[in-house]
Design a protein around this motif. Structure first.
Motif, PDB file in Angstrom:
ATOM      1  N   UNK A 205       0.825  -1.199   0.000  1.00  0.00           N
ATOM      2  CA  UNK A 205       0.000   0.000   0.000  1.00  0.00           C
ATOM      3  C   UNK A 205       0.868   1.262   0.000  1.00  0.00           C
ATOM      4  N   UNK A 206       1.892   1.238   0.813  1.00  0.00           N
ATOM      5  CA  UNK A 206       2.770   2.412   0.882  1.00  0.00           C
ATOM      6  C   UNK A 206       3.500   2.622  -0.442  1.00  0.00           C
ATOM      7  N   UNK A 207       3.955   1.545  -1.072  1.00  0.00           N
ATOM      8  CA  UNK A 207       4.662   1.680  -2.350  1.00  0.00           C
ATOM      9  C   UNK A 207       3.736   2.210  -3.441  1.00  0.00           C
ATOM     10  N   UNK A 208       2.463   1.875  -3.348  1.00  0.00           N
ATOM     11  CA  UNK A 208       1.517   2.266  -4.394  1.00  0.00           C
ATOM     12  C   UNK A 208       0.553   3.354  -3.921  1.00  0.00           C
ATOM     13  N   UNK A 209       0.980   4.139  -2.953  1.00  0.00           N
ATOM     14  CA  UNK A 209       0.112   5.170  -2.380  1.00  0.00           C
ATOM     15  C   UNK A 209      -0.394   6.142  -3.436  1.00  0.00           C
ATOM     16  N   UNK A 210       0.467   6.563  -4.355  1.00  0.00           N
ATOM     17  CA  UNK A 210       0.035   7.507  -5.397  1.00  0.00           C
ATOM     18  C   UNK A 210      -1.089   6.917  -6.237  1.00  0.00           C
ATOM     19  N   UNK A 211      -0.950   5.648  -6.585  1.00  0.00           N
ATOM     20  CA  UNK A 211      -1.978   4.988  -7.379  1.00  0.00           C
ATOM     21  C   UNK A 211      -3.293   4.853  -6.633  1.00  0.00           C
ATOM     22  N   UNK A 212      -3.220   4.608  -5.321  1.00  0.00           N
ATOM     23  CA  UNK A 212      -4.439   4.491  -4.524  1.00  0.00           C
ATOM     24  C   UNK A 212      -5.178   5.825  -4.445  1.00  0.00           C
ATOM     25  N   UNK A 213      -4.400   6.904  -4.314  1.00  0.00           N
ATOM     26  CA  UNK A 213      -5.018   8.231  -4.284  1.00  0.00           C
ATOM     27  C   UNK A 213      -5.632   8.552  -5.642  1.00  0.00           C
ATOM     28  N   UNK A 214      -4.892   8.272  -6.710  1.00  0.00           N
ATOM     29  CA  UNK A 214      -5.384   8.544  -8.064  1.00  0.00           C
ATOM     30  C   UNK A 214      -6.656   7.754  -8.359  1.00  0.00           C
TER      31      UNK A 214
END
Length: 283
Positions: A205-214
């Motif tokens: 989740x932390x590595x893909x935080x930008x994608x989760x927000x987007x």
């Protein structure tokens, strides 16, 4: 153990959780099959090779890890990975894969993969439901009528190869588990990650935080961190009912023995039937 992460993704994952996807698999296999000799190769790398004097047909099984590769993109890395899987099928060595492993086997056998049509499936795949075939299939033995599993992916199987068997799905991803037979080989796979613990869910989740927000799953990185921190806390104290309730999780995820069901079932089938039994399609 076929690790299809790129070198960059391997490094990022080690920085995040201390191990690559292949190293996670090796640790789990050491628990499920103590004493088994395991070799790790990296088919995505240009210089990948089997151990000296070995052939794929000489192994009892091949395991395929997750990966950030997009199988619908034509790159040197995807070509090498798909070619490797076709060689696995041709060798007759049974294989198991999670997440991108299922996608690699799908493309190698003539199916297709696409970007998730229903959006990012992140942290956990919810309410996975076995099909009629899945309820009778040994891969899903012990799983209840619906269950959750660790998952984080932006791609999905679009069309399974001819003759493949759909074993489970959910509202977000139609193909959550499948059996694929091709060119004399057999593959059992899942779109989720039974092999990873809650600490690795939090790290992903932390590595893909930008994608989760987007994707609209979080208002900002602070929301991702707040959720990941709770997942981390449950990893440290898996019997905390308050955290499990807050996250909507049950023992299918918090109990490692239950979470590893598919891997344990695949290894058990190898032990019980041998590769010839699996290739013959015995149930």
């Amino acid at each position: 153990m076929a690790e299809s992460e790129t070198p960059e993704a391997r490094h990022e994952r080690r920085e995040s959780v201390g191990r690559s996807s292949g190293e996670t698999y090796l640790d789990i296999l050491g628990k499920l099959a103590p004493g088994a000799a395991c070799d790790r190769i990296k088919p995505v790398d240009a210089d990948a090779a089997l151990p000296s004097g070995m052939s794929l047909a000489g192994f009892d099984a091949v395991f395929l890890t997750g990966s950030p590769l997009h199988l619908y993109e034509e790159t040197a890395e995807t070509r090498r990975t798909v070619a490797f899987m076709r060689s696995v099928f041709a060798s007759g060595t049974p294989a198991f894969g999670s997440c991108a492993g299922l996608q690699v086997a799908t493309v190698a056998a003539g199916g297709t993969v696409r970007a998730n049509r229903r959006g990012f499936e992140a942290a956990f795949a919810r309410r996975i439901t076995p099909t009629e075939a899945g309820r009778a299939h040994p891969l899903l033995a012990g799983r209840p009528a619906t269950y959750d599993a660790p998952a984080i992916h932006t791609d999905e199987v679009e069309v399974l190869p001819p003759g493949a068997m759909l074993l489970a799905g959910n509202r977000v991803t139609t193909v959550q588990a499948a059996e694929i037979r091709f060119d004399g080989g057999v593959f059992w796979g899942v779109q989720y990650h039974p092999e990873i613990g809650l600490d690795e869910v939090a790290g992903a989740m932390r590595r893909q935080a930008d994608g989760l927000v987007k994707a609209g799953l979080a208002r900002g990185k602070e929301d991702v961190e707040a959720y990941a921190s709770q997942v981390d806390a449950l990893h440290r104290e898996p019997t905390r009912r308050d955290l499990a309730w807050r996250l909507g999780l049950d023992q299918q995820i918090t109990d490692e023995r239950l979470r590893l069901a598919e891997l344990r079932n695949f290894i058990g089938a190898l032990t019980r039937l041998g590769r010839e039994g699996l290739l013959a399609g015995d149930r």
